[in-house]
Design an enzyme around this catalytic site. Structure first.
Site, PDB file in Angstrom:
ATOM      1  N   ILE A 118       5.006  -2.068   0.379  1.00  0.00           N
ATOM      2  CA  ILE A 118       4.767  -2.936  -0.948  1.00  0.00           C
ATOM      3  C   ILE A 118       5.872  -2.628  -1.904  1.00  0.00           C
ATOM      4  O   ILE A 118       6.262  -3.651  -2.407  1.00  0.00           O
ATOM      5  CB  ILE A 118       3.544  -2.425  -1.375  1.00  0.00           C
ATOM      6  CG1 ILE A 118       2.190  -2.735  -0.812  1.00  0.00           C
ATOM      7  CG2 ILE A 118       3.382  -3.132  -3.021  1.00  0.00           C
ATOM      8  CD1 ILE A 118       0.831  -2.254  -1.151  1.00  0.00           C
ATOM      9  N   TYR A 268      -6.385  11.700  -3.507  1.00  0.00           N
ATOM     10  CA  TYR A 268      -5.573  10.446  -3.692  1.00  0.00           C
ATOM     11  C   TYR A 268      -6.396   9.454  -4.640  1.00  0.00           C
ATOM     12  O   TYR A 268      -6.014   8.824  -5.721  1.00  0.00           O
ATOM     13  CB  TYR A 268      -5.388   9.621  -2.461  1.00  0.00           C
ATOM     14  CG  TYR A 268      -4.699   8.348  -2.502  1.00  0.00           C
ATOM     15  CD1 TYR A 268      -3.277   8.231  -2.418  1.00  0.00           C
ATOM     16  CD2 TYR A 268      -5.435   7.082  -2.496  1.00  0.00           C
ATOM     17  CE1 TYR A 268      -2.592   7.112  -2.637  1.00  0.00           C
ATOM     18  CE2 TYR A 268      -4.629   5.955  -2.400  1.00  0.00           C
ATOM     19  CZ  TYR A 268      -3.270   5.969  -2.398  1.00  0.00           C
ATOM     20  OH  TYR A 268      -2.830   4.933  -2.637  1.00  0.00           O
ATOM     21  N   THR A 303       0.762  -1.085   5.893  1.00  0.00           N
ATOM     22  CA  THR A 303       1.959  -0.540   5.266  1.00  0.00           C
ATOM     23  C   THR A 303       2.284   0.739   6.218  1.00  0.00           C
ATOM     24  O   THR A 303       1.343   1.407   6.515  1.00  0.00           O
ATOM     25  CB  THR A 303       2.043  -0.167   4.033  1.00  0.00           C
ATOM     26  OG1 THR A 303       1.156   1.090   3.654  1.00  0.00           O
ATOM     27  CG2 THR A 303       1.671  -1.232   3.049  1.00  0.00           C
TER      28      THR A 303
END
Length: 381
Positions: A118, A268, A303
């Site tokens: 990204i 996270y 990704t």
């Protein structure tokens, strides 16, 4: 006063019986009969003894377990319906193409974590619209390759590499100090760099790795860049790439996951919740400085980071995840829109403001802890 439930299973030759009683503490007596082998099941049923298994759990622990289960389930369903490639394609039917047609020649943009995924797609999108882009990368070699590719594909030579390891406070301080010497206005700061380390890793400075990059690095980069952002007011903006994973977690002051068994995925999610709460705080604190602060969720994108950190998830959703360009779409959109169309402190997804909390998730009240968290972060910078 906490009630207590006593549940036990009795297995006899003729039948399986479930008994429940309420007492002052909760005791679960659970047996999973089907997990036994056939021989074990036969021998057990032939005996006349009664088997009881007792597990003690507090009412508070049960409530927390159920709340976490709800958050995860609600997030999973909401995400499956909205965060995948099909969600993007559906939402894009309402996009206005003119929103992305704006040129930003002469604008100075910093993108962290810009050599892949990204971050790369964001840097490319900004450069293709005429911006001067500073790509902040940890690895010089990969960063140089990324800069060269963007310069070639966009015909924009005003794309530059800045090397900085966001996991190091000293490196962040060193980078921001060097960059300030340019004495140029920063119009857009994109806090994209992030990591999901599944095992506990401690940096050379003593910080848990996920926290160091996702929270401390993002906080330090933003705070130390404020003087240059102020130079571009009233058009300055800070865009932080958060994650819908934050829906599963309330804000907590246990920033480095010192309590309980460490989970990289949970850490996270906690980090991303902090980013969203920090965006609110920055908007409140610096609202008079002409800087807009926005957090966003890119959706579930395919990704290199996702493939490495969440291989099972990546494999399960193969072909269904968004491209990096689709993940970066709202970042670029936020960088291009007139600020009067945006809400500083807001959380955005697919070019629209999105809720920061899921229904019945019990996360909204936790944002009251942000002042304490900011105090802690300031002590580290």
């Amino acid at each position: 006063m906490c009630g207590k439930m006593k549940v036990f299973v009795s297995i006899t030759k003729s039948k399986i019986q479930l008994h429940t009683l309420f007492q002052t503490n909760i005791i679960f007596l659970i047996i999973i009969f089907n997990n036994f082998s056939q021989t074990q099941q036969y021998n057990l049923m032939q005996s006349k003894a009664t088997l009881q298994i007792h597990i003690n759990i507090s009412l508070q622990s049960l409530a927390m377990f159920l709340l976490k289960a709800w958050r995860s389930s609600a997030f999973g369903v909401y995400g499956y319906l909205n965060f995948t490639k099909s969600g993007f394609l559906e939402h894009s039917k309402n996009f206005n193409p003119e929103d992305m047609a704006r040129r930003i020649d002469g604008k100075n943009c910093i993108v962290t974590g810009a050599n892949s995924g990204i971050g790369y797609a964001t840097a490319h999108g900004l450069a293709s619209r005429g911006a001067t882009v500073y790509m902040v990368c940890r690895n010089r070699g990969r960063g140089e390759d990324a800069v060269s590719k963007i310069q070639s594909s966009t015909n924009n030579q005003n794309v530059h590499l800045e090397v900085c390891d966001l996991s190091s406070v000293d490196d962040v301080k060193s980078f921001t100090s060097r960059f300030k010497e340019k004495d140029i206005p920063v119009h857009v700061l994109v806090n994209n760099a992030g990591i999901l380390e599944n095992t506990r890793v401690t940096t050379s400075e003593g910080y848990e790795m996920n926290f160091a990059v996702n929270v401390l690095g993002t906080y330090g980069m933003t705070e130390l860049m404020l003087p240059l952002l102020e130079k571009s007011q009233p058009d300055a903006r800070v865009i932080t790439v958060a994650s819908g994973g934050m829906y599963t977690s309330p804000l907590t002051t246990d920033l480095q996951f010192t309590s309980g068994e460490f989970s990289g995925v949970e850490q996270y999610a906690r980090n991303k919740r902090v980013q969203v709460a920090l965006t609110e705080k920055w908007a409140e604190k610096y609202g008079d400085k002409g800087i807009g602060f926005y957090a966003m969720h890119p959706g579930w994108a395919e990704t290199p980071g996702v493939a490495t950190s969440l291989p099972s998830f990546s494999k399960s959703f193969e072909g269904k995840l968004r491209t990096s360009e689709q993940g970066a779409d709202t970042v670029i959109w936020l960088a291009l829109q007139p600020k009067e169309k945006l809400v500083s402190g807001g959380f955005y997804f697919d070019r629209a403001e999105a809720p920061k909390h899921l229904p019945f998730g019990a996360t909204k009240g936790s944002h009251a802890a942000i002042d304490s968290i900011v105090d802690t972060l300031n002590s580290f910078i």
